[in-house]
Design an enzyme around this catalytic site. Structure first.
Site, short mmCIF file in Angstrom:
data_model
loop_
_atom_site.label_atom_id
_atom_site.label_comp_id
_atom_site.label_asym_id
_atom_site.label_seq_id
_atom_site.Cartn_x
_atom_site.Cartn_y
_atom_site.Cartn_z
N GLU A 156 0.96 -1.06 0.04
CA GLU A 156 0.07 0.05 -0.03
C GLU A 156 0.82 1.41 0.07
O GLU A 156 1.84 1.10 0.75
CB GLU A 156 -0.98 -0.02 1.33
CG GLU A 156 -1.89 1.17 1.44
CD GLU A 156 -2.42 1.19 2.88
OE1 GLU A 156 -2.90 0.00 3.25
OE2 GLU A 156 -2.64 2.18 3.29
N GLU A 161 -1.99 11.39 4.15
CA GLU A 161 -3.01 11.08 5.06
C GLU A 161 -2.99 12.50 5.86
O GLU A 161 -1.74 12.72 6.33
CB GLU A 161 -2.87 9.94 5.85
CG GLU A 161 -3.10 8.66 4.70
CD GLU A 161 -3.09 7.32 5.78
OE1 GLU A 161 -4.02 6.56 5.97
OE2 GLU A 161 -1.83 6.78 5.83
#
Length: 275
Positions: A156, A161
């Site tokens: 990933e 974020e």
């Protein structure tokens, strides 16, 4: 034989050697970068500037709901989406109809799964992040074909974020190597970068066969190298990945949601991919 034919053939060979190739006729949406192309000038291969009246369904799908923290509020509800003025708005909202859907909150997110994926290159997303307690906007990538098995074996890549009202973003890699083998420092798998949260920022990744270079406003902020002397699961990043952009809400990492601070949204001006 036409005396010009060898010249024409040579020109075609030269041209194709410098371009990005699709994978197969069955997978025309997958862009594979030819070996050695990373040493040449970047070439734009895919983009969306969100100038249409609606989300381009040939490029994006709305992310369905799931059982994880990040997708438990995902919804196709139109209140979570808007495309206007050349921008895409992904929103986290209080659910206006809990009789139809019992979840207290709904969120919007889009991905290119099955429609666009690429292996190696550069991606940039120009976006603005709004803040709220429990807001968790993310720009990230997952493997298109599950080359090594189920998550987290394919890895990933978290380009960005953001949590709550922070003035930093997190840029991270996750894999079997980091999650199951707990190898988070050899090499370090995550970094942070400061940003002006009130402005649009350019979130980016340069992806090479031997390293991931994370950027913010075109400046390198974190680097994750491929290491030859560790378990092979450290580098699942040798396969096509698709793009995900979503406005998440709540969860163990970001904390509780303050409903009084909703709606909250991520505003995306454009997405560009180069190889």
């Amino acid at each position: 034989m036409n005396k010009f034919l060898p010249i024409i053939c040579f020109g075609l060979i030269l041209f194709t050697s410098c371009t990005t190739l699709r994978s197969t006729k069955d997978n025309q949406y997958i862009y594979l970068q030819k070996e050695g192309r990373e040493n040449k000038k970047w070439k734009l291969v895919w983009e969306d500037d969100f100038n249409g009246a609606a989300i381009d369904s040939s490029k994006w799908s709305k992310i369905p709901s799931g059982g994880s923290d990040w997708n438990k509020h995902m919804s196709s509800n139109s209140d979570c989406y808007d495309q206007s003025g050349g921008k895409l708005y992904l929103r986290g909202i209080k659910n206006p109809d809990t009789l139809k859907d019992p979840r207290p909150y709904l969120t919007g997110g889009v991905y290119t799964k099955g429609k666009f994926a690429f292996q190696y290159g550069k991606i940039e997303i120009y976006a603005k992040l709004e803040c709220a307690q429990g807001a968790w906007p993310a720009i990230w990538m997952l493997a298109e074909k599950d080359k090594y098995g189920k998550y987290p074996k394919n890895g990933e890549i978290d380009i960005m974020e953001h949590l709550n009202m922070d003035n930093i973003i997190y840029q991270t890699t996750h894999s079997y190597y980091t999650l199951d083998l707990k190898e988070k420092t050899n090499p370090p798998h995550s970094g942070t970068a400061k940003l002006n949260i009130a402005e649009y920022n350019k979130f980016g990744l340069e992806w090479y066969p031997d390293k991931l270079i994370f950027t913010l406003n075109e400046k390198e902020t974190f680097r994750y190298p491929r290491k030859p002397d560790v378990d092979s699961s450290q580098w699942p990043y040798d396969q096509p990945f698709y793009v995900m952009i979503d406005q998440q809400l709540g969860g163990a990492w970001v904390g509780k949601i303050n409903p009084d601070q909703l709606p909250v949204q991520m505003i995306i001006d454009w997405v560009k991919v180069y190889q």
